[in-house]
Every structure is written in structure tokens, then in C-alpha cells.
Design a protein around this motif. Structure first.
Motif, PDB file in Angstrom:
ATOM      1  N   ALA A  55      37.383  -1.775 -65.959  1.00 46.29           N
ATOM      2  CA  ALA A  55      37.262  -1.955 -67.121  1.00 46.29           C
ATOM      3  C   ALA A  55      35.765  -2.724 -67.343  1.00 46.29           C
ATOM      4  N   LEU A  56      34.745  -2.147 -67.261  1.00 43.63           N
ATOM      5  CA  LEU A  56      33.414  -2.576 -67.022  1.00 43.63           C
ATOM      6  C   LEU A  56      32.588  -2.771 -68.291  1.00 43.63           C
ATOM      7  N   GLY A  57      33.336  -2.614 -69.578  1.00 48.51           N
ATOM      8  CA  GLY A  57      32.838  -2.981 -70.863  1.00 48.51           C
ATOM      9  C   GLY A  57      32.696  -4.176 -71.257  1.00 48.51           C
ATOM     10  N   VAL A  58      32.078  -4.961 -72.104  1.00 51.80           N
ATOM     11  CA  VAL A  58      31.987  -6.112 -72.430  1.00 51.80           C
ATOM     12  C   VAL A  58      32.801  -6.570 -73.712  1.00 51.80           C
ATOM     13  N   SER A  59      33.031  -5.417 -74.416  1.00 56.02           N
ATOM     14  CA  SER A  59      34.003  -5.595 -75.766  1.00 56.02           C
ATOM     15  C   SER A  59      34.927  -4.519 -76.128  1.00 56.02           C
ATOM     16  N   GLY A  60      35.663  -4.799 -76.910  1.00 60.54           N
ATOM     17  CA  GLY A  60      36.682  -3.921 -77.529  1.00 60.54           C
ATOM     18  C   GLY A  60      37.676  -3.106 -76.187  1.00 60.54           C
ATOM     19  N   ALA A  61      37.976  -1.661 -76.582  1.00 67.23           N
ATOM     20  CA  ALA A  61      38.746  -1.281 -75.572  1.00 67.23           C
ATOM     21  C   ALA A  61      38.345  -1.233 -74.065  1.00 67.23           C
ATOM     22  N   ALA A  62      37.190  -1.307 -73.928  1.00 65.97           N
ATOM     23  CA  ALA A  62      36.496  -1.430 -72.539  1.00 65.97           C
ATOM     24  C   ALA A  62      36.201  -2.477 -71.760  1.00 65.97           C
ATOM     25  N   SER A  63      36.796  -3.802 -72.518  1.00 64.55           N
ATOM     26  CA  SER A  63      36.833  -4.832 -71.840  1.00 64.55           C
ATOM     27  C   SER A  63      37.932  -4.971 -71.074  1.00 64.55           C
TER      28      SER A  63
END
Length: 192
Positions: A55-63
Motif C-alpha cells: 500500500a504505497l499511497g499516502v491517504s485513503g484506500a491506498a494507505s
């Protein structure tokens, strides 16, 4: 049973990372993983399994917080995985947002791992988090697939976004393997 804690965090806490889910299957069952291989029934026997994800996102569903809490949530009417409270406590302690829309609407099975974790005989016992912004998932998948203590349940399973890989593997290993692997993974992060 593992002598490691239910949550092992490696690296400097952040909102993204790579993770390994350690899953114990308590009894034999067959399931299909949505449209994977045209709905083919895949057999799971009692034992240990692992799933590699990121999970390489910084916010929301990708965090990372959202993704791991999603994995620890089962769709109605099934109760969440027992480890979910440990995950909530961890993300709260490191100051990461963990508010999840999963509490407000039913979980839909989307990823291959969702289908396995929905089963009452599949218990998510441990989460190993590698806090990183690097996409280590393909490298880890390559290493885990080549490891003599892992075996492929079904080619391509759990790796829709990594063609030719398999991210849901069986594990025939002692507890020592998990400790040794943790040290390898810790070293991977130190190289950053």
C-alpha cells in the motif's frame, strides 16, 4: 503458534509500505477467487500461508492503515479477524489515520486475499509491516517464490498486478524460518 507478536513493524513508521500477512488455515476447504482462472476451485489444507501486498499511497484506500484494516475486516455477517483491534491500536499509536469506511458499508470482495480471509477457517494471525516508500513487493515476491520453505498454491494467485508472480503462498517452515526471514526483511529496509 507464533512466538512473535501479532504485529511486527519494520522501518520508520509512515503511511505506506509493503506487508506480509501470516494466515493459519484450520481445516480443509475449497474456494474460488472471483473470476481468477474462470472461477476455478482451489484447495486449501490446514497449515500456514502468507500473502504479500503493498500500500504505497499516502491517504485513503491506498494507505497502509486503510489497506490492512480492510484485510482484517470480513464481509457481513462474519465478525472481523481478531487481529483487527491490534492493527487499530498500532495505527492510533503512530498517529496515522485509520478511520475506515468499512465500518459504514459492507465490504465487497475485490482482491484475491479477500476471498481467503472471508473464510471462517482462515485466521489472520500476524501482520509484518515494512514501512517504506519503495515498491519492494516484486523483489520480495521473487525471494519468497524461490524459498525452499514456501510453495505455490496456484500460479498467479494474489498477484494480479505483478504478471508471472504469485503472492499467496503456502509455508512449510519452523518458527525459526519466520525469525530468520524477519532479519532479512529488516536488512532490506536498512539498505534504503
Amino acid at each position: 503458534m507464533s512466538d512473535l507478536p501479532s504485529l511486527v513493524a519494520l522501518g520508520q513508521p509512515g503511511q505506506s509500505g509493503v506487508y506480509i500477512l501470516r494466515i493459519h488455515v484450520q481445516q480443509w476447504f475449497e474456494i474460488s477467487f472471483g473470476r481468477f482462472k474462470k472461477g476455478k476451485q482451489i484447495t486449501f489444507v490446514p497449515g500456514e500461508y502468507l500473502y504479500l501486498g503493498s500500500a504505497l499511497g499516502v491517504s485513503g484506500a491506498a494507505s497502509l492503515a486503510h489497506r490492512l484494516l480492510r484485510h482484517a475486516t470480513r464481509g457481513a455477517p462474519h465478525p472481523p479477524q481478531l487481529i483487527r483491534n491490534d492493527l487499530l491500536a498500532y495505527f492510533h499509536a503512530i498517529g496515522r489515520p485509520s478511520g475506515s469506511p468499512l465500518a459504514q458499508k459492507p465490504k465487497k470482495l475485490f482482491w484475491h486475499i479477500d476471498y481467503l480471509l472471508q473464510q471462517s477457517a482462515a485466521e489472520l494471525r500476524q501482520v509484518i509491516v515494512m514501512h517504506t516508500v519503495r515498491d519492494l513487493e516484486p523483489l520480495l515476491a521473487q525471494q519468497l517464490n524461490a524459498d525452499r520453505c514456501t510453495f505455490v498454491v496456484e500460479s498467479g494467485l494474489g498477484a494480479s498486478d505483478n504478471r508471472g508472480a504469485t503472492h499467496l503462498l503456502g509455508v512449510h517452515a519452523t518458527e525459526g524460518w519466520w525469525h530468520t526471514s524477519l532479519e532479512k526483511w529488516r536488512c532490506m529496509l536498512e539498505d534504503e
